[in-house]
Design a protein around this motif. Structure first.
Motif, PDB file in Angstrom:
ATOM      1  N   ARG A   2     -49.802  28.774 -69.117  1.00 17.84           N
ATOM      2  CA  ARG A   2     -49.328  28.851 -67.733  1.00 17.84           C
ATOM      3  C   ARG A   2     -47.816  29.055 -67.683  1.00 17.84           C
ATOM      4  O   ARG A   2     -47.071  28.610 -68.553  1.00 17.84           O
ATOM      5  CB  ARG A   2     -49.667  27.563 -66.983  1.00 17.84           C
ATOM      6  CG  ARG A   2     -51.153  27.236 -66.948  1.00 17.84           C
ATOM      7  CD  ARG A   2     -51.849  27.985 -65.828  1.00 17.84           C
ATOM      8  NE  ARG A   2     -53.252  27.597 -65.748  1.00 17.84           N
ATOM      9  CZ  ARG A   2     -53.997  27.746 -64.651  1.00 17.84           C
ATOM     10  NH1 ARG A   2     -53.466  28.279 -63.569  1.00 17.84           N
ATOM     11  NH2 ARG A   2     -55.258  27.388 -64.654  1.00 17.84           N
TER      12      ARG A   2
ATOM     13  N   ILE B 174     -53.779  25.785 -59.650  1.00 17.63           N
ATOM     14  CA  ILE B 174     -55.049  25.695 -60.357  1.00 17.63           C
ATOM     15  C   ILE B 174     -56.170  25.811 -59.333  1.00 17.63           C
ATOM     16  O   ILE B 174     -56.064  25.301 -58.208  1.00 17.63           O
ATOM     17  CB  ILE B 174     -55.159  24.365 -61.141  1.00 17.63           C
ATOM     18  CG1 ILE B 174     -56.436  24.338 -61.983  1.00 17.63           C
ATOM     19  CG2 ILE B 174     -55.093  23.162 -60.217  1.00 17.63           C
ATOM     20  CD1 ILE B 174     -56.496  23.153 -62.944  1.00 17.63           C
TER      21      ILE B 174
ATOM     22  N   PHE C 126     -53.630  24.288 -70.348  1.00 17.28           N
ATOM     23  CA  PHE C 126     -52.639  24.966 -69.514  1.00 17.28           C
ATOM     24  C   PHE C 126     -51.502  25.596 -70.323  1.00 17.28           C
ATOM     25  O   PHE C 126     -50.486  26.005 -69.763  1.00 17.28           O
ATOM     26  CB  PHE C 126     -52.045  23.978 -68.508  1.00 17.28           C
ATOM     27  CG  PHE C 126     -53.078  23.179 -67.757  1.00 17.28           C
ATOM     28  CD1 PHE C 126     -54.148  23.800 -67.140  1.00 17.28           C
ATOM     29  CD2 PHE C 126     -52.985  21.792 -67.679  1.00 17.28           C
ATOM     30  CE1 PHE C 126     -55.110  23.073 -66.459  1.00 17.28           C
ATOM     31  CE2 PHE C 126     -53.929  21.051 -67.003  1.00 17.28           C
ATOM     32  CZ  PHE C 126     -55.003  21.691 -66.383  1.00 17.28           C
TER      33      PHE C 126
END
Length: 594
Positions: free
Chosen positions: A129, A435, A126
């Motif tokens: 992100r 997600i 991640f």
């Protein structure tokens, strides 16, 4: 449609709720299920740190050591099922601890554990992100990463005969929706029913907040001593009645339940949970008996294809100190004391190359600082609350030392220090992102056997129902007008979502709503909270309830543990708004403002 009624008792609003709830629901009831919600965002960080110390920790220990230990035999004897998100960061350890308690009590339990929400081992996936609200970069060292799961895994565990279902992170309402999906056989496409079950969970997830706790008309509540925890009597079409056990205190009425609907509410036309996108704009409530309110009218549409995922991480340190100042001009004296301490310590930081504070907050409790420009006259006794943030713990240790000298070298009337030197603590912040559901495998562990859970991952959400709501037309008050406090016209409840505050307002009478829509504009609410507000105010309509919901973005100084404010969770925002003076027709016969 079946006439079956499923009764679900809500026994916990947070980790630390009263121990009276479980025995009250078990012995008073009657209930088919008892559900427990323990997990706030900051709780996840606490549990993550606990698990770092021991692989036997990381769950809400009160669930096992208090709630289950004191009532497990009676729960089993009465055939009551239990669902809880007490698993936190370590649901398997929670399962093991409960199994030990059950063995000691001689109770046979089939315990199901929902797994899959914990994504911390995938932190590296991640890295690119960004935070879904602020756009900030992904934190370097997350404490926890958890997707908010829905009710379907819980329903499947119950279908396999589990007496107790333990989850990690799930949406708060899922512990109620899961049992209803199981009991009524709702499919993943029964969106209206899923929305109704979600609303039932939303109403009871905060325990006694819907049975007289935090109620605007608190003087109507007979007592809080043995306040009744809520029981949702649920029907197959998604409607339900909120009740409580006979002989308990508290109050269930239209206002107390309606206030809980708007608590921590965003867009009521698009209340997203994993199983359904809910439309609460047309929900209606009616008092159907003493301490009974029937709720109906929730609608739903297809959910999104994503889970909301929350990350907690440490971002510097904070410290907070309190002292009491009395006498004339108490507020002014206290404020000057706080400013002096900040100025002195800043010079000391500079001399040691420690850098400046990241944030500071002086609040004079008792001086109505949370009211801004509408504050009343200055009192003669206050509490100085001085809160600070810094990247270096050493700087906040200096702050702690330099706070105490105020007792002998600053304002006259200084007294009442709170304990010893205040101790610096880490600032835990929240980072949220989305997600795809198909990237989060979910499984059940029952008696050590792992099986995958078939969860709907498809999206399909279209547009918020708020875009099509026909609101009551705003009508400016005319004729002879008088000034009254807003609280005479409506109920109110407020809450938080990160750095956003919400304030839900419900008219006490239908004829008040058109005038409320005219006088409670987005601009006026923004002006009332100008001392706190950095973002915008958005108003949503709830014509079914006769109410409105206001969202105030960037209103909480970062929100949660990242905020230095006394009201970092917007608990008092509704009370601040309800004190606003407004002009209404004199013919309504309301009490004039002083």
């Amino acid at each position: 449609m079946t006439s079956k009624i499923v009764r679900i008792g809500g026994a916990s609003a947070f980790w630390g709720d009263s121990a009276i709830a479980t025995p009250q629901l078990v012995n008073g009831g009657p209930v088919d299920y008892i559900v427990y919600d323990y997990l706030a965002e900051v709780t996840m960080s606490i549990l993550a740190k606990a698990k770092q110390k021991s692989d036997k920790l990381g769950y809400a220990t009160d669930f096992v050591a208090v709630a289950m230990r004191q009532s497990l035999r009676d729960i089993k004897a009465k055939g009551i099922k239990v669902v809880s998100n007490a698993g936190g960061i370590n649901p398997l350890a929670c399962r093991d601890a409960l199994a030990e308690v059950a063995a000691e009590a001689g109770v046979a339990l089939k315990i199901g554990v929902v797994l899959g929400d914990d994504l911390v081992e995938r932190a590296g996936d991640f890295a690119g992100r960004t935070e879904m609200f602020s756009g900030e970069a992904f934190p370097e060292a997350p404490l926890s990463i958890n997707a908010y799961l829905g009710g379907r895994p819980i329903a499947q565990a119950l279908a396999r005969g589990c007496d107790v279902v333990i989850t990690g992170r799930c949406v708060d309402s899922a512990v109620t929706l899961g049992p209803l999906m199981h009991e009524f056989g709702w499919s993943d496409e029964d969106f209206d029913q899923l929305a109704g079950g979600t609303l039932a969970g939303h109403i009871i997830e905060c325990g006694a907040q819907c049975t007289g706790g935090l109620f605007t008309d608190w003087r109507r509540v007979n007592s809080w001593e043995n306040i009744g925890y809520p029981i949702a009597e649920c029907e197959a079409d998604g409607s339900f009645t909120i009740a409580k056990s006979e002989g308990t205190d508290g109050l269930i009425c239209f206002g107390s339940v309606a206030e809980q609907l708007v608590y921590e509410m965003g867009d009521p036309g698009a209340y997203h949970v994993p199983d359904v996108a809910c439309d609460f704009t047309q929900v209606t409530m009616e008092e159907s008996g003493e301490n009974r309110v029937r709720v109906s009218g929730a609608r739903g549409q297809a959910p999104t294809s994503t889970y909301k995922t929350s990350v907690t991480f440490v971002d510097g340190y904070r410290n907070q100190a309190l002292l009491v100042v009395g006498g004339l001009e108490a507020g002014a004296k206290a404020r000057r004391t706080g400013e002096t301490i900040l100025a002195r310590t800043r010079k000391m930081f500079a001399a040691r190359n420690l850098g400046d504070y990241r944030d500071t907050r002086i609040e004079i409790v008792g001086n109505e600082d949370m009211y801004g420009a509408s504050a009343a006259a200055e009192p003669r006794e206050v509490v100085l609350k001085l809160a600070v943030r810094h990247d270096d713990r050493k700087a906040l240790e200096i702050f702690a030392r330099e706070f105490a000298p105020a007792g002998t070298s600053m304002s006259p009337g200084t007294t009442g220090f709170s304990g010893g030197r205040p101790t610096p603590s880490p600032v835990v912040r929240l980072f949220s992102f989305l997600i795809e559901k198909d990237a989060v495998p979910v499984s059940l562990d029952i008696d050590g056997e792992r099986t995958p859970v078939d969860v709907r991952t498809a999206g399909g959400f279209g547009q918020s129902a708020s875009a099509h709501v026909e609101a009551v037309k705003a009508v400016e008050p005319t004729g002879e007008l008088v000034k009254v406090a807003l609280v005479q016209l409506c109920y109110g409840r407020s809450g938080d979502k990160g750095d956003t505050a919400n304030i839900g307002i419900i008219a006490r009478k239908p004829e008040y709503l058109p005038v409320l829509r005219a006088i409670l504009t987005e601009r006026r609410v923004a002006a009332h909270f100008a001392h706190n507000l950095k973002g915008e105010v958005t108003r949503y309509d709830l014509p079914g309830l006769g109410g409105m919901n206001f969202l105030l973005t960037q209103a909480l100084g970062g929100g949660g543990m990242a905020s230095l404010r006394t009201d970092n969770l917007a608990k008092a925002f509704a009370q601040v708004l309800l004190s606003m003076e407004v002009e209404v027709p004199a013919a309504w016969g309301l009490e004039k403002a002083a």
